[in-house]
Motif scaffolding. Structure first.
Motif, mmCIF file in Angstrom:
data_model
loop_
_atom_site.group_PDB
_atom_site.id
_atom_site.type_symbol
_atom_site.label_atom_id
_atom_site.label_comp_id
_atom_site.label_asym_id
_atom_site.label_seq_id
_atom_site.Cartn_x
_atom_site.Cartn_y
_atom_site.Cartn_z
ATOM 1 N N VAL A 73 0.839 -1.189 0.000
ATOM 2 C CA VAL A 73 0.000 0.000 0.000
ATOM 3 C C VAL A 73 0.870 1.232 0.000
ATOM 4 N N GLN A 123 -3.997 7.629 -2.183
ATOM 5 C CA GLN A 123 -3.668 6.219 -1.903
ATOM 6 C C GLN A 123 -3.916 5.393 -3.159
ATOM 7 N N HIS A 165 -8.720 1.784 -1.367
ATOM 8 C CA HIS A 165 -9.313 1.701 -0.033
ATOM 9 C C HIS A 165 -10.539 2.591 0.070
ATOM 10 N N GLU A 166 -11.558 2.071 0.782
ATOM 11 C CA GLU A 166 -12.776 2.860 0.964
ATOM 12 C C GLU A 166 -12.565 3.991 1.988
ATOM 13 N N ASN A 167 -11.864 3.657 3.066
ATOM 14 C CA ASN A 167 -11.723 4.612 4.175
ATOM 15 C C ASN A 167 -10.466 5.450 4.033
ATOM 16 N N GLU A 194 -9.451 7.835 -4.548
ATOM 17 C CA GLU A 194 -8.050 7.744 -4.146
ATOM 18 C C GLU A 194 -7.506 9.006 -3.476
ATOM 19 N N SER A 221 -5.222 5.424 5.125
ATOM 20 C CA SER A 221 -6.332 4.770 4.424
ATOM 21 C C SER A 221 -6.442 3.337 4.914
ATOM 22 N N SER A 222 -7.623 2.762 4.738
ATOM 23 C CA SER A 222 -7.827 1.366 5.126
ATOM 24 C C SER A 222 -8.982 0.786 4.327
ATOM 25 N N GLU A 223 -8.983 -0.535 4.262
ATOM 26 C CA GLU A 223 -10.144 -1.223 3.710
ATOM 27 C C GLU A 223 -11.279 -1.110 4.709
ATOM 28 N N ARG A 224 -12.487 -1.300 4.230
ATOM 29 C CA ARG A 224 -13.635 -1.308 5.125
ATOM 30 C C ARG A 224 -13.538 -2.577 5.986
ATOM 31 N N GLN A 230 -9.109 -4.151 9.919
ATOM 32 C CA GLN A 230 -8.153 -3.761 8.883
ATOM 33 C C GLN A 230 -7.242 -2.655 9.382
ATOM 34 N N GLN A 248 -4.836 0.585 9.415
ATOM 35 C CA GLN A 248 -4.716 1.800 8.627
ATOM 36 C C GLN A 248 -3.269 1.914 8.137
#
Lengths: 115, 113
Positions: free
Chosen positions: B2, B25, B29-31, B72, B93-96, B100, B102
């Protein structure tokens, strides 16, 4: 409200020795997760290890292990066989499972590894 | 791996200026999150976003706004910079999903004079 407490602002450890970094937390949420991050002097935050509140075993990742005592609400990080490159700031953080991934961080512990 | 990239490593601005901090990012990643880091206080959440055009206030949103027009990219805006906003700013950033981790950028050290 959640709270993360790291009571050790700084500590020295000799190379090749083990070191334990304390982290206690306060939450009424039955489901949560705990993370440890490392921040060297260069500034980037590096993810080290994760423990879920329902995990049966303590998490381990290489030289890092997490001493998770749920009843005491503590999640101490143990670094075995310290290396000079372990000198950094270490942060404990907690996530609530209903929080869209938001983390609550402790104030951090500065570790200096000496030869 | 990442990669989270923050546009500036160091930035110096004047009081009253409008300041933009950019974060990109590359892992879909969603978050995405913006934190500020001050000695003895750890990281404090300013804003986060869980989807394009969606944003939620964190613990210390006063004096800041954010923009997420593309998945992004997540921008932090200081509408009228003040000296008490001098700090280290970190994007993540992180996946939902609650377990997960960050992933963080290298940070922007912002000085407001």
């Amino acid at each position: 409200a959640q709270k993360i407490t790291q009571t050790q602002p700084g500590m020295f450890v000799q190379e090749k020795e083990a070191v334990t970094l304390d982290c206690t937390y306060d939450t009424s949420d039955p489901s949560y997760g705990l993370f440890w991050y490392k921040q060297p002097s260069s500034g980037e935050m590096i993810f080290l290890i994760y423990q879920g509140s329902y995990d049966q075993q303590n998490a381990t990742e290489g030289r890092y292990s997490l001493n998770f005592q749920k009843a005491r609400k503590s999640a101490n990080l143990v670094i075995s066989a310290s290396q000079l490159g372990d000198s950094a700031m270490y942060f404990c953080a907690m996530i609530r499972t209903d929080s869209w991934g938001k983390l609550q961080f402790g104030a951090g512990t500065q570790v200096v590894v000496t030869p | 791996d990442v990669k989270v990239t923050q546009s500036s490593r160091y930035l110096v601005k004047r009081t009253g200026e409008k300041v933009f901090l950019e974060c990109v990012q590359d892992m879909d990643h969603e978050n995405m999150f913006w934190y500020r880091q001050d000695p003895g206080l750890g990281l404090r959440l300013i804003y986060f976003s869980y989807d394009v055009k969606m944003k939620e206030k964190g613990d210390i949103p006063e004096g800041y706004s954010v923009s997420r027009e593309k998945k992004e990219r997540f921008s932090l805006i200081l509408e009228s910079a003040s000296t008490n906003q001098t700090s280290m700013y970190l994007c993540a950033s992180s996946e939902r999903g609650s377990h997960q981790p960050q992933h963080f950028g290298d940070g922007t050290r912002l000085s407001i004079l």
